[in-house]
Design an enzyme around this catalytic site. Sequence first.
Site, mmCIF file in Angstrom:
data_model
loop_
_atom_site.group_PDB
_atom_site.id
_atom_site.type_symbol
_atom_site.label_atom_id
_atom_site.label_comp_id
_atom_site.label_asym_id
_atom_site.label_seq_id
_atom_site.Cartn_x
_atom_site.Cartn_y
_atom_site.Cartn_z
ATOM 1 N N ARG A 1 24.632 15.678 -15.688
ATOM 2 C CA ARG A 1 25.193 15.775 -17.051
ATOM 3 C C ARG A 1 26.335 14.781 -17.233
ATOM 4 O O ARG A 1 26.468 14.164 -18.285
ATOM 5 C CB ARG A 1 25.626 17.216 -17.336
ATOM 6 N N GLU B 1 20.133 37.356 -12.301
ATOM 7 C CA GLU B 1 19.551 36.402 -13.256
ATOM 8 C C GLU B 1 18.109 36.031 -12.890
ATOM 9 O O GLU B 1 17.871 35.104 -12.131
ATOM 10 C CB GLU B 1 20.411 35.127 -13.302
ATOM 11 N N LYS C 1 21.299 39.011 -16.477
ATOM 12 C CA LYS C 1 21.372 37.741 -17.218
ATOM 13 C C LYS C 1 19.957 37.200 -17.391
ATOM 14 O O LYS C 1 19.471 36.402 -16.592
ATOM 15 C CB LYS C 1 22.250 36.757 -16.432
ATOM 16 N N SER D 1 21.480 30.476 -22.066
ATOM 17 C CA SER D 1 21.013 29.758 -23.266
ATOM 18 C C SER D 1 19.695 29.018 -23.015
ATOM 19 O O SER D 1 18.927 28.809 -23.964
ATOM 20 C CB SER D 1 22.091 28.827 -23.826
ATOM 21 N N GLY D 2 19.425 28.609 -21.802
ATOM 22 C CA GLY D 2 18.089 28.167 -21.398
ATOM 23 C C GLY D 2 17.507 26.964 -22.112
ATOM 24 O O GLY D 2 16.289 26.863 -22.227
ATOM 25 N N GLY D 3 18.332 26.049 -22.623
ATOM 26 C CA GLY D 3 17.785 24.848 -23.256
ATOM 27 C C GLY D 3 17.750 24.927 -24.775
ATOM 28 O O GLY D 3 17.349 23.976 -25.443
ATOM 29 N N ARG E 1 24.990 25.472 -21.017
ATOM 30 C CA ARG E 1 24.822 24.322 -21.920
ATOM 31 C C ARG E 1 25.240 24.621 -23.356
ATOM 32 O O ARG E 1 25.839 23.777 -24.023
ATOM 33 C CB ARG E 1 23.353 23.856 -21.888
#
Length: 365
Positions: free
Chosen positions: A33, A177, A219, A262-264, A298
């Site tokens: 990132r 998770e 999660k 949030s997963g993208g 993210r």
Amino acid sequence: MSLSNLEIVARYLAAPGKGILAADESTGTIGKRLEKMGLKNDEETRRSYRELLLTSAIGGSISGVILFKETLYQSTESGKTFVKCLVDQGVYPGIKVDEGLQPLEGGLEGETWTKGLENLAAMCAEYAKVGAKFAKWRATIKIQPGGPSEKAILQNADELAQYAKICQGAGLVPIVEPEILIDGDHTIGRSQEVTEKVLAATMAALWRHGVQLEACLLKPQMVLPGAECSDPKPSAEDIAKHTLTALRRTIPPALPGVMFLSGGQTEEEATVNLDAINRMARTTEPGCPWSLSFSFGRALQHSVLKFWSSDQSKGLDVQQLLMSLARANGLASRGQYTGPHPTSAEGSASLYEGFRGWRADQITS
Ligand code: 13P
């Protein structure tokens, strides 16, 4: 720490109107990132970026921050430990304790298990001494034709439960998770079906291993269609309906909080969908017994990192941006988001990074 103290920590983390900032990217993931934004992936850049996050006044909407182990031991430029920066504003420090994904022998293409159980008890005891109050372990499940395999579902559920039991024994609240990846062309219906199967297996494993649910948080991902699904995009209400149905069918009321990743999703989508989930949870029968909040990586950091990388002298403005994203998600966790984010133009960019599972050339976490 006794189990009742763990329950207090779990409830604090899932307190109404608050959520978790996931800032626990491994050196490899944060490196990708940073490099994408034109920054170097060296220890000082990582420290200085995380100083910006952890010295922001986020305590009003953030109950805990998940850290990578390097960050747990770091300090601000002026010498204050990051742990103290968080504790001073009533935010609990947490720690990612898994050691990343490995290919699952005997599983389907791209299926994984998660490394890190070997020395986990000793590591958790050490992290608790430094001030960590909770931990996170990420397992991934991939939807594909004929998959996920039973082996992937059962092995990951069992390892999540072993991790959770060890954490509670060491005085840390476990965040469990089991992330169903967004990669693929599956429909939202298929995603719900797999989510139910995975969550049911995970809950059964937690029970088998004697994990105290009252002192544990879940999660999961929201129930979404695959990133390459050709169906029309579902509305936030559709996503809320599929997500809440899957949770109601599988998660016992003893668990205090469901903290979504949030997963993208874009920053805006993640907040709008969290808000829709909470509005629906409050207005439909049966009601929901758990707090439904966020543990975003993210969707809380993308614009922040982008802004900071373009002008590192604007630290205070960048911190305002993080605080405003955190506040908006705090409102969404009560079903009171009125949006859009001030960063809406930035935040509308997809944060899907392609497959975040295991590939031969990389281990991501
Ligand atoms: P995202 O919100 O970016 O999916 O990350 C959350 C997380 O902690 C993944 O392990």
